[in-house]
Write an enzyme that holds these catalytic residues in place. Sequence first.
Site, mmCIF file in Angstrom:
data_model
loop_
_atom_site.group_PDB
_atom_site.id
_atom_site.type_symbol
_atom_site.label_atom_id
_atom_site.label_comp_id
_atom_site.label_asym_id
_atom_site.label_seq_id
_atom_site.Cartn_x
_atom_site.Cartn_y
_atom_site.Cartn_z
ATOM 1 C CB SER A 1 -0.903 0.006 1.267
ATOM 2 O OG SER A 1 -1.873 0.890 1.190
ATOM 3 C CG HIS B 1 -5.484 -1.930 -0.001
ATOM 4 N ND1 HIS B 1 -5.411 -1.395 -1.377
ATOM 5 C CD2 HIS B 1 -4.894 -1.174 0.854
ATOM 6 C CE1 HIS B 1 -4.252 -0.515 -1.300
ATOM 7 N NE2 HIS B 1 -4.148 -0.487 0.049
ATOM 8 C CG ASP C 1 -7.284 -2.729 -3.569
ATOM 9 O OD1 ASP C 1 -8.040 -2.226 -3.011
ATOM 10 O OD2 ASP C 1 -5.957 -2.562 -3.798
#
Length: 267
Positions: free
Chosen positions: A95, A245, A217
Site C-alpha cells: 500500500s 487491498h 480493490d
Amino acid sequence: MDVRRRNNVNVIGRDDAPVLVLAHGFGCDQNMWRLVVPALAERYRVVLFDYVGSGGSDLSAWSEARYSSLHGYAADVVDVCEELDLRQAVFVGHSVSSMVGALAAQAAPERIGALVMVTPSPRYLDDEGYHGGFSAEDIDELLDSLEANYLGWSSAMAPVIMGNPERPELGQELTNSFCATDPDIARVFARTTFLTDSREDLKGVSVPTLVLECEQDAIAPREVGAYVHGAIPSSRLVTLDATGHCPQLSAPEATGAAILDFLESLK
C-alpha cells in the site's frame, strides 16, 4: 540510536541469500506478512520491521514533524538498511509503503536494487485525467470520521479495505491491528497516506519493479495499478486473482508466488 530496537527489526531466513525488506502499510505492522514469510524465507534473507509509531516499535521515537511526510518513513527504511549494511536489497512495500520504497530507493540507491509494490497508489484523490478512487469529499469524510472516532472508524473501514466479506475473520484482524495503533499517531499517518501525491516520485524509479494489484480493490482500483505500471518503465504489472487491498492476507500463496517469480527474473 538503536535502530533495531526503535523499528523492532527481525531478520530470518538464509544468511547467505539475497535480502528482502518487507514494509507494512497504514495501521498495520510486520505481522501482516506472516503468511507469505515462510515461502520467502526458504530462499531469501527476510528483514521485517515496524515503522516508528506502529507495532512493536519504540513509540518514544515518534514525532509528528518527521512522520507527517512519507520522507520520514523512507528515512526509517534507509536507517534499517544502513544498520544491517544491506546492499541492493529488494524492498517489498504494501500500500502506502510502495511509495515509501520509491523514495527510499532514490535516497539510497546503493541499498535498494529492486521494488515490489503490493496494491500501490501514488494518489488516492481523483484528479483531472487521473482516477485514484476517491473524491475530495470522500477523503474529507474519511479523515473527519477517523479523527472524531478512531475506533469506530476502524471497525467500519477495515472490512471495506480488506474486502472478502465472506471471510469476516480477515476484516476483524485488520480492525484489531488498526485499534492497536495510538489514535493520535494513526491520525497523522492517515493524513500522510491519503493526502500525499507521489506521482512525480514514480518518475524517478529506475530499478526493476513489480506492481502487484488485485482483481477488485476498493482502495486502489485497477486504473491505479495501470497508472503506476505506465509511470515506471522498468516495471512489470501482475494482476492477482484476489479481492481486497491486502492480498498478503487474503491470497498469500498467490502473492508469495508472484514475488518469487519476480525475484527469479532478477537473477
